[in-house]
Design a protein around this motif. Sequence first.
Motif, PDB file in Angstrom:
ATOM      1  N   PHE A 112       0.832  -1.208   0.000  1.00 26.87           N
ATOM      2  CA  PHE A 112       0.000   0.000   0.000  1.00 26.87           C
ATOM      3  C   PHE A 112       0.862   1.252   0.000  1.00 26.87           C
ATOM      4  CE2 PHE A 112      -3.368  -2.553   2.444  1.00 26.87           C
ATOM      5  CZ  PHE A 112      -4.019  -2.891   1.280  1.00 26.87           C
ATOM      6  N   LEU A 113       1.874   1.248   0.845  1.00 24.09           N
ATOM      7  CA  LEU A 113       2.737   2.424   0.971  1.00 24.09           C
ATOM      8  C   LEU A 113       3.492   2.710  -0.318  1.00 24.09           C
ATOM      9  CD1 LEU A 113       3.791   4.621   2.886  1.00 24.09           C
ATOM     10  CD2 LEU A 113       5.636   3.048   3.502  1.00 24.09           C
ATOM     11  N   THR A 114       4.028   1.696  -0.942  1.00 29.74           N
ATOM     12  CA  THR A 114       4.784   1.877  -2.178  1.00 29.74           C
ATOM     13  C   THR A 114       3.911   2.479  -3.272  1.00 29.74           C
ATOM     14  OG1 THR A 114       6.178  -0.005  -1.599  1.00 29.74           O
ATOM     15  CG2 THR A 114       6.192   0.705  -3.899  1.00 29.74           C
ATOM     16  N   VAL A 115       2.758   1.904  -3.478  1.00 29.50           N
ATOM     17  CA  VAL A 115       1.867   2.393  -4.538  1.00 29.50           C
ATOM     18  C   VAL A 115       1.359   3.802  -4.211  1.00 29.50           C
ATOM     19  CG1 VAL A 115      -0.351   2.003  -5.673  1.00 29.50           C
ATOM     20  CG2 VAL A 115       1.214   0.098  -5.297  1.00 29.50           C
ATOM     21  N   ALA A 116       0.872   4.002  -2.995  1.00 34.72           N
ATOM     22  CA  ALA A 116       0.280   5.295  -2.635  1.00 34.72           C
ATOM     23  C   ALA A 116       1.328   6.403  -2.625  1.00 34.72           C
ATOM     24  CB  ALA A 116      -0.390   5.204  -1.270  1.00 34.72           C
ATOM     25  N   LEU A 117       2.479   6.140  -2.074  1.00 37.24           N
ATOM     26  CA  LEU A 117       3.513   7.170  -2.000  1.00 37.24           C
ATOM     27  C   LEU A 117       4.028   7.531  -3.383  1.00 37.24           C
ATOM     28  CD1 LEU A 117       4.820   8.795   0.207  1.00 37.24           C
ATOM     29  CD2 LEU A 117       6.595   7.063   0.378  1.00 37.24           C
ATOM     30  N   THR A 118       4.255   6.538  -4.218  1.00 35.75           N
ATOM     31  CA  THR A 118       4.736   6.809  -5.572  1.00 35.75           C
ATOM     32  C   THR A 118       3.718   7.616  -6.370  1.00 35.75           C
ATOM     33  OG1 THR A 118       5.970   4.734  -5.515  1.00 35.75           O
ATOM     34  CG2 THR A 118       5.621   5.734  -7.670  1.00 35.75           C
ATOM     35  N   LEU A 119       2.469   7.175  -6.361  1.00 29.30           N
ATOM     36  CA  LEU A 119       1.447   7.895  -7.120  1.00 29.30           C
ATOM     37  C   LEU A 119       1.170   9.280  -6.542  1.00 29.30           C
ATOM     38  CD1 LEU A 119      -1.107   5.045  -7.894  1.00 29.30           C
ATOM     39  CD2 LEU A 119       0.504   6.112  -9.468  1.00 29.30           C
ATOM     40  N   SER A 120       1.215   9.411  -5.232  1.00 29.18           N
ATOM     41  CA  SER A 120       0.940  10.708  -4.608  1.00 29.18           C
ATOM     42  C   SER A 120       2.053  11.721  -4.873  1.00 29.18           C
ATOM     43  CB  SER A 120       0.761  10.546  -3.106  1.00 29.18           C
ATOM     44  OG  SER A 120      -0.380   9.794  -2.827  1.00 29.18           O
ATOM     45  N   LEU A 121       3.277  11.272  -4.846  1.00 24.74           N
ATOM     46  CA  LEU A 121       4.401  12.198  -5.059  1.00 24.74           C
ATOM     47  C   LEU A 121       4.560  12.580  -6.520  1.00 24.74           C
ATOM     48  CD1 LEU A 121       7.095  10.786  -2.629  1.00 24.74           C
ATOM     49  CD2 LEU A 121       5.864  12.947  -2.434  1.00 24.74           C
ATOM     50  N   PHE A 122       4.374  11.624  -7.418  1.00 27.39           N
ATOM     51  CA  PHE A 122       4.648  11.891  -8.828  1.00 27.39           C
ATOM     52  C   PHE A 122       3.420  12.182  -9.672  1.00 27.39           C
ATOM     53  CE2 PHE A 122       8.293   9.254  -7.486  1.00 27.39           C
ATOM     54  CZ  PHE A 122       9.275  10.225  -7.640  1.00 27.39           C
ATOM     55  N   TRP A 123       2.226  11.963  -9.124  1.00 24.08           N
ATOM     56  CA  TRP A 123       1.043  12.209  -9.920  1.00 24.08           C
ATOM     57  C   TRP A 123       0.137  13.201  -9.208  1.00 24.08           C
ATOM     58  CZ3 TRP A 123      -3.959   9.156 -10.254  1.00 24.08           C
ATOM     59  CH2 TRP A 123      -4.700   9.562 -11.368  1.00 24.08           C
ATOM     60  N   ASP A 124      -0.670  12.747  -8.258  1.00 21.55           N
ATOM     61  CA  ASP A 124      -1.620  13.627  -7.600  1.00 21.55           C
ATOM     62  C   ASP A 124      -1.846  13.140  -6.166  1.00 21.55           C
ATOM     63  OD1 ASP A 124      -3.534  15.484  -7.035  1.00 21.55           O
ATOM     64  OD2 ASP A 124      -4.978  14.807  -8.531  1.00 21.55           O
ATOM     65  N   PRO A 125      -1.818  14.053  -5.180  1.00 19.25           N
ATOM     66  CA  PRO A 125      -2.022  13.628  -3.789  1.00 19.25           C
ATOM     67  C   PRO A 125      -3.416  13.095  -3.487  1.00 19.25           C
ATOM     68  CG  PRO A 125      -1.368  15.945  -3.913  1.00 19.25           C
ATOM     69  CD  PRO A 125      -1.458  15.434  -5.302  1.00 19.25           C
ATOM     70  N   VAL A 126      -4.348  13.257  -4.390  1.00 20.77           N
ATOM     71  CA  VAL A 126      -5.707  12.765  -4.157  1.00 20.77           C
ATOM     72  C   VAL A 126      -5.733  11.234  -4.118  1.00 20.77           C
ATOM     73  CG1 VAL A 126      -8.035  12.723  -5.178  1.00 20.77           C
ATOM     74  CG2 VAL A 126      -6.746  14.832  -5.120  1.00 20.77           C
ATOM     75  N   VAL A 127      -4.645  10.615  -4.535  1.00 21.08           N
ATOM     76  CA  VAL A 127      -4.569   9.160  -4.510  1.00 21.08           C
ATOM     77  C   VAL A 127      -4.754   8.628  -3.084  1.00 21.08           C
ATOM     78  CG1 VAL A 127      -3.008   7.208  -4.918  1.00 21.08           C
ATOM     79  CG2 VAL A 127      -3.186   9.046  -6.587  1.00 21.08           C
ATOM     80  N   ILE A 128      -4.402   9.426  -2.081  1.00 19.52           N
ATOM     81  CA  ILE A 128      -4.574   8.952  -0.702  1.00 19.52           C
ATOM     82  C   ILE A 128      -6.045   8.767  -0.353  1.00 19.52           C
ATOM     83  CG2 ILE A 128      -2.394   9.907   0.095  1.00 19.52           C
ATOM     84  CD1 ILE A 128      -3.960  12.126   1.470  1.00 19.52           C
ATOM     85  N   LEU A 129      -6.914   9.356  -1.138  1.00 20.85           N
ATOM     86  CA  LEU A 129      -8.346   9.144  -0.936  1.00 20.85           C
ATOM     87  C   LEU A 129      -8.714   7.676  -1.173  1.00 20.85           C
ATOM     88  CD1 LEU A 129     -10.929  10.721  -0.275  1.00 20.85           C
ATOM     89  CD2 LEU A 129     -11.238  11.074  -2.713  1.00 20.85           C
ATOM     90  N   VAL A 130      -8.002   7.022  -2.081  1.00 16.38           N
ATOM     91  CA  VAL A 130      -8.245   5.608  -2.339  1.00 16.38           C
ATOM     92  C   VAL A 130      -7.870   4.779  -1.109  1.00 16.38           C
ATOM     93  CG1 VAL A 130      -7.572   3.639  -3.777  1.00 16.38           C
ATOM     94  CG2 VAL A 130      -7.939   5.877  -4.812  1.00 16.38           C
ATOM     95  N   LEU A 131      -6.760   5.128  -0.457  1.00 12.14           N
ATOM     96  CA  LEU A 131      -6.383   4.427   0.772  1.00 12.14           C
ATOM     97  C   LEU A 131      -7.415   4.646   1.868  1.00 12.14           C
ATOM     98  CD1 LEU A 131      -2.533   4.829   1.182  1.00 12.14           C
ATOM     99  CD2 LEU A 131      -3.827   2.747   0.809  1.00 12.14           C
ATOM    100  N   TRP A 132      -7.948   5.842   1.962  1.00 14.01           N
ATOM    101  CA  TRP A 132      -8.995   6.148   2.933  1.00 14.01           C
ATOM    102  C   TRP A 132     -10.206   5.241   2.692  1.00 14.01           C
ATOM    103  CZ3 TRP A 132      -9.619   8.413   7.404  1.00 14.01           C
ATOM    104  CH2 TRP A 132     -10.874   8.851   7.805  1.00 14.01           C
TER     105      TRP A 132
END
Length: 188
Positions: A112-132
């Motif tokens: 979870f951390l690898t996917v969320a951190l990579t996508l959040s840093l390089f694409w869009d921070p809204v990706v953390i909404l998926v983790l929520w």
Amino acid sequence: MIRHRGIGNTGDAMVRYVHFELRAAIGAAAALAVTAVVLCVVRGLPELSGTWLLPFAVVTVVVALWAGVRSSRLKVVGRTRTYEAAVPLADPPADGDTLRRRPFSPMAFVGFLTVALTLSLFWDPVVILVLWWMALDWLSDGLVAARWERRNGVLLWRNDSRDEPWRLAYSPVSPPPPTRTATGAPPA
């Protein structure tokens, strides 16, 4: 892992279904917290306006409503029929694989951390909404299962084998010890 011979192949591992769901929720929530901290350090604190909090509130309400649907007997989305289709165990597994011993899955957390951190840093921070959403969804599924267990006086177990990972089994909750009188004798 708990080893049990009740269903499936000999030696299949049995895991409490509620613990399985809560471990996934804890892993997603921990990855969410770490990702949020890293995003705050790298990108700075976001504005605390309604536009940032509104999606989290909407996801929370949708998951809460979905938990009500999930606890129903509806054919495709309801979990009650799945729980009722669980097979009885011949002998209940020992209480060895609990949340106290293993509160979350390290591999799930790292994934979870690898996917969320990579996508959040390089694409869009809204990706953390998926983790929520994922953390709340697994938490609500665990709560629905715990409620069903309590109402039916059984514990649900997940068959942790490669052949049938979806197959559920149940064991009765052990009865409370008999009451004693002040002298220690059983009541008449």
